[in-house]
Scaffold this motif. Structure first.
Motif, PDB file in Angstrom:
ATOM      1  N   ASN A 318       1.006  -1.359  -0.091  1.00  0.00           N
ATOM      2  CA  ASN A 318      -0.181  -0.032   0.030  1.00  0.00           C
ATOM      3  C   ASN A 318       0.988   1.630   0.149  1.00  0.00           C
ATOM      4  O   ASN A 318       0.280   2.458  -0.766  1.00  0.00           O
ATOM      5  CB  ASN A 318      -0.786  -0.197   1.137  1.00  0.00           C
ATOM      6  CG  ASN A 318      -1.653  -0.624   0.804  1.00  0.00           C
ATOM      7  OD1 ASN A 318      -3.109  -0.415   0.034  1.00  0.00           O
ATOM      8  ND2 ASN A 318      -1.884  -1.715   1.546  1.00  0.00           N
ATOM      9  N   GLN A 319       2.199   1.082   0.423  1.00  0.00           N
ATOM     10  CA  GLN A 319       3.016   2.414  -0.241  1.00  0.00           C
ATOM     11  C   GLN A 319       3.012   2.967  -1.347  1.00  0.00           C
ATOM     12  O   GLN A 319       3.820   4.488  -1.553  1.00  0.00           O
ATOM     13  CB  GLN A 319       4.346   2.077   0.524  1.00  0.00           C
ATOM     14  CG  GLN A 319       4.291   1.705   1.817  1.00  0.00           C
ATOM     15  CD  GLN A 319       4.470   2.536   3.066  1.00  0.00           C
ATOM     16  OE1 GLN A 319       4.257   3.696   2.244  1.00  0.00           O
ATOM     17  NE2 GLN A 319       3.648   1.847   3.667  1.00  0.00           N
ATOM     18  N   ILE A 320       3.023   2.264  -2.749  1.00  0.00           N
ATOM     19  CA  ILE A 320       3.161   2.159  -3.892  1.00  0.00           C
ATOM     20  C   ILE A 320       1.861   2.865  -3.973  1.00  0.00           C
ATOM     21  O   ILE A 320       0.747   2.228  -4.434  1.00  0.00           O
ATOM     22  CB  ILE A 320       3.755   1.370  -4.980  1.00  0.00           C
ATOM     23  CG1 ILE A 320       4.437   0.879  -3.927  1.00  0.00           C
ATOM     24  CG2 ILE A 320       3.889   1.667  -6.427  1.00  0.00           C
ATOM     25  CD1 ILE A 320       6.034   1.046  -3.994  1.00  0.00           C
ATOM     26  N   THR A 321       2.447   4.254  -4.818  1.00  0.00           N
ATOM     27  CA  THR A 321       1.332   5.044  -5.488  1.00  0.00           C
ATOM     28  C   THR A 321       1.448   5.295  -6.530  1.00  0.00           C
ATOM     29  O   THR A 321       2.178   5.628  -6.961  1.00  0.00           O
ATOM     30  CB  THR A 321       0.411   6.636  -3.955  1.00  0.00           C
ATOM     31  OG1 THR A 321       1.480   7.057  -4.419  1.00  0.00           O
ATOM     32  CG2 THR A 321       0.224   6.174  -3.279  1.00  0.00           C
ATOM     33  N   VAL A 322       0.367   5.974  -8.056  1.00  0.00           N
ATOM     34  CA  VAL A 322       0.175   6.400  -8.696  1.00  0.00           C
ATOM     35  C   VAL A 322       1.408   7.882  -9.102  1.00  0.00           C
ATOM     36  O   VAL A 322       2.356   7.716  -9.540  1.00  0.00           O
ATOM     37  CB  VAL A 322      -1.092   7.119  -9.763  1.00  0.00           C
ATOM     38  CG1 VAL A 322      -0.632   7.289 -11.279  1.00  0.00           C
ATOM     39  CG2 VAL A 322      -1.970   6.134  -9.690  1.00  0.00           C
ATOM     40  N   GLU A 323       1.052   8.374  -7.406  1.00  0.00           N
ATOM     41  CA  GLU A 323       1.853   9.033  -7.214  1.00  0.00           C
ATOM     42  C   GLU A 323       3.050   9.672  -6.883  1.00  0.00           C
ATOM     43  O   GLU A 323       4.375  10.251  -7.464  1.00  0.00           O
ATOM     44  CB  GLU A 323       1.356  10.200  -6.248  1.00  0.00           C
ATOM     45  CG  GLU A 323       0.009  11.005  -6.390  1.00  0.00           C
ATOM     46  CD  GLU A 323      -1.196  10.015  -5.712  1.00  0.00           C
ATOM     47  OE1 GLU A 323      -1.353   9.175  -6.547  1.00  0.00           O
ATOM     48  OE2 GLU A 323      -2.658  10.338  -5.846  1.00  0.00           O
ATOM     49  N   ASN A 324       4.095   8.487  -6.594  1.00  0.00           N
ATOM     50  CA  ASN A 324       4.811   8.171  -5.568  1.00  0.00           C
ATOM     51  C   ASN A 324       5.805   7.213  -6.803  1.00  0.00           C
ATOM     52  O   ASN A 324       7.219   7.409  -7.402  1.00  0.00           O
ATOM     53  CB  ASN A 324       5.300   7.817  -4.416  1.00  0.00           C
ATOM     54  CG  ASN A 324       5.016   6.744  -4.158  1.00  0.00           C
ATOM     55  OD1 ASN A 324       4.301   5.699  -5.064  1.00  0.00           O
ATOM     56  ND2 ASN A 324       4.261   6.288  -3.120  1.00  0.00           N
ATOM     57  N   THR A 325       4.726   6.977  -8.064  1.00  0.00           N
ATOM     58  CA  THR A 325       5.690   5.681  -9.045  1.00  0.00           C
ATOM     59  C   THR A 325       6.330   7.446 -10.606  1.00  0.00           C
ATOM     60  O   THR A 325       6.997   7.245 -10.562  1.00  0.00           O
ATOM     61  CB  THR A 325       4.008   5.053  -9.756  1.00  0.00           C
ATOM     62  OG1 THR A 325       4.519   4.112  -8.549  1.00  0.00           O
ATOM     63  CG2 THR A 325       4.515   4.647 -11.122  1.00  0.00           C
ATOM     64  N   ARG A 326       4.893   8.355 -10.103  1.00  0.00           N
ATOM     65  CA  ARG A 326       5.593   9.716 -10.938  1.00  0.00           C
ATOM     66  C   ARG A 326       6.671  10.376 -10.177  1.00  0.00           C
ATOM     67  O   ARG A 326       7.301  10.394 -11.290  1.00  0.00           O
ATOM     68  CB  ARG A 326       4.769  10.663 -10.962  1.00  0.00           C
ATOM     69  CG  ARG A 326       4.323  12.045 -11.454  1.00  0.00           C
ATOM     70  CD  ARG A 326       3.561  13.209 -11.522  1.00  0.00           C
ATOM     71  NE  ARG A 326       2.892  13.021 -10.038  1.00  0.00           N
ATOM     72  CZ  ARG A 326       2.361  13.780 -10.207  1.00  0.00           C
ATOM     73  NH1 ARG A 326       0.989  14.708 -10.905  1.00  0.00           N
ATOM     74  NH2 ARG A 326       1.966  14.153  -8.639  1.00  0.00           N
ATOM     75  N   THR A 327       6.800  10.627  -9.414  1.00  0.00           N
ATOM     76  CA  THR A 327       8.185  10.826  -8.401  1.00  0.00           C
ATOM     77  C   THR A 327       9.304  10.273  -8.544  1.00  0.00           C
ATOM     78  O   THR A 327      10.317  10.672  -9.083  1.00  0.00           O
ATOM     79  CB  THR A 327       7.764  11.301  -6.418  1.00  0.00           C
ATOM     80  OG1 THR A 327       6.407  11.846  -6.826  1.00  0.00           O
ATOM     81  CG2 THR A 327       8.947  12.287  -6.217  1.00  0.00           C
ATOM     82  N   ALA A 328       9.251   8.936  -8.657  1.00  0.00           N
ATOM     83  CA  ALA A 328       9.752   7.874  -8.350  1.00  0.00           C
ATOM     84  C   ALA A 328      10.934   8.370  -9.948  1.00  0.00           C
ATOM     85  O   ALA A 328      11.886   8.182 -10.440  1.00  0.00           O
ATOM     86  CB  ALA A 328      10.395   6.621  -8.752  1.00  0.00           C
TER      87      ALA A 328
END
Ligand code: 13P
Ligand code: SF4
Length: 357
Positions: A318-328
């Motif tokens: 649940n730590q992984i989101t579309v938003e932090n994928t974009r930041t990654a």
């Protein structure tokens, strides 16, 4: 050359198209205002992927808006391993947990592998250390070691082969010997023992291990690690569901206890569960696994009702989101590195698993 605003216009259009696509699947699951935000972030991820020659691998447990928007491949641990082994992209963004991203790095030492959150661990991977494996090997000399894929690279480096929930019984049966060490999920080991007709041993730390001899009955030697999600499901949950919905088909992941698996209609990897639902004539299914997967399956099977126990969540996935994928992708974070020698030894165990059909 593009006008400066041309890119923004095209991103806006992509976000609109993405919003329409997500709305068609997720209107009943995700509120509209959130879908709009997720669609914008997803459109940005897809643009960054193109610009950076990156791919996104998404595990079946990813949040619905991510699962249905940015991955080039979705699947269970084994399918994502195979996808990672075959890509020619420069960057792999792993929307899953650390042990999965490490496996992708081991298979692609020259590529950049990114994990969007540093907090995406796994209770099984935390449950055992390389020292523990070395002591097991001392106590059971010559017995091959199979490490579940839900382990870190330094643990895999001590193993003879890896396995996933999709192929654990096949890998155990493919190894020579009266006994096999299968670690670290104690429930998975018991379930595989049942499937392969082996007796099961759980040596106590510090014991002398003198109770096994070559030539004894076929045995599996295990470790009492647990998935903090799947250990929570109880036979009573199944009885309650069947009392309310007598026609329900119950599907349990093999990380559930043997009693729960025994009381279910089917047990298999996350992708095997998805296939079961898609191919089944039943209209109601109970998924005993991380609850988000139920949303992902329901989104593409509108004629089927998914029952799930949503108080049981994986805090890591649940730590992984579309938003932090974009930041990654924007910041090139968090880069996964694996020590060269560990990667070389772990690769042998992974390759051995992949060679077993
Ligand atoms: P699968 O390999 O079945 O996708 O399972 C991974 C996992 O972490 C289950 O909890
Ligand atoms: Fe690990 Fe369990 Fe989460 Fe899977 S569901 S990543 S096994 S803690």
């Amino acid at each position: 050359m593009a006008f400066p605003f041309e890119r923004d216009i095209s991103r806006e259009t992509c976000a609109k198209v993405m919003y329409a696509k997500l709305k068609a699947k997720l209107a009943d699951t995700v509120p509209d205002f959130e879908l709009k935000m997720k669609a914008e972030a997803a459109a940005c991820v897809n643009e960054l992927k193109k610009n950076k020659n990156a791919i996104v691998l998404g595990h079946n447990y990813m949040e619905p808006a991510l699962f249905h928007s940015v991955p080039d491949f979705t699947g269970d641990s084994l399918e994502l391993c195979r996808a990672a082994a075959e890509t020619d992209a420069d960057i792999i963004v792993f929307c899953g947990v650390r042990f999965m991203a490490e496996t992708a790095k081991i298979l692609n030492p020259d590529k950049t592998v990114l994990l969007p959150s540093e907090k995406a661990g796994c209770s099984l991977a935390e449950s055992i250390t390389p020292d523990d494996v070395r002591s097991l090997k001392e106590r059971f000399p010559g017995v091959p070691v199979v490490a579940y894929i839900n382990t870190y690279a330094d643990l895999k480096a001590e193993a003879d082969a890896c396995c996933t929930s999709a192929n654990a019984a096949r890998v155990v049966e493919a190894l020579d010997g009266d006994a096999v060490i299968l670690i670290p999920d104690g429930f998975l080991t018991r379930n595989v023992a049942k499937e392969t007709g082996r007796t099961v041993l759980f040596p106590k730390p510090g014991g002398n291990g003198g109770y096994w001899m070559a030539g004894d009955d076929l045995q599996l030697i295990g470790w009492e690690g647990r998935c903090e999600v799947h250990e929570k499901f109880q036979v009573q949950d199944i009885e309650n569901a069947r009392a309310q919905f007598p026609d329900v088909k119950v599907l349990a992941h093999p990380e559930c206890s043997p009693e729960v698996v025994e009381a279910s209609d089917f047990s298999g990897s996350t992708s095997a569960m998805i296939r079961y639902v898609e191919e089944s004539d039943a209209t109601r299914h109970l998924l005993l696994t991380e609850c988000t997967m139920g949303d992902n399956v329901a989104a593409v099977n509108p004629d089927k009702e998914m029952l799930r126990l949503c108080s049981v969540r994986c805090p890591h996935m649940n730590q992984i989101t579309v938003e932090n994928t974009r930041t990654a992708l924007m910041k090139n974070q968090f880069v996964i590195e694996v020590d060269e020698d560990i990667a070389r030894r772990a690769r042998k165990a992974i390759d051995r698993m992949m060679a077993i059909q």
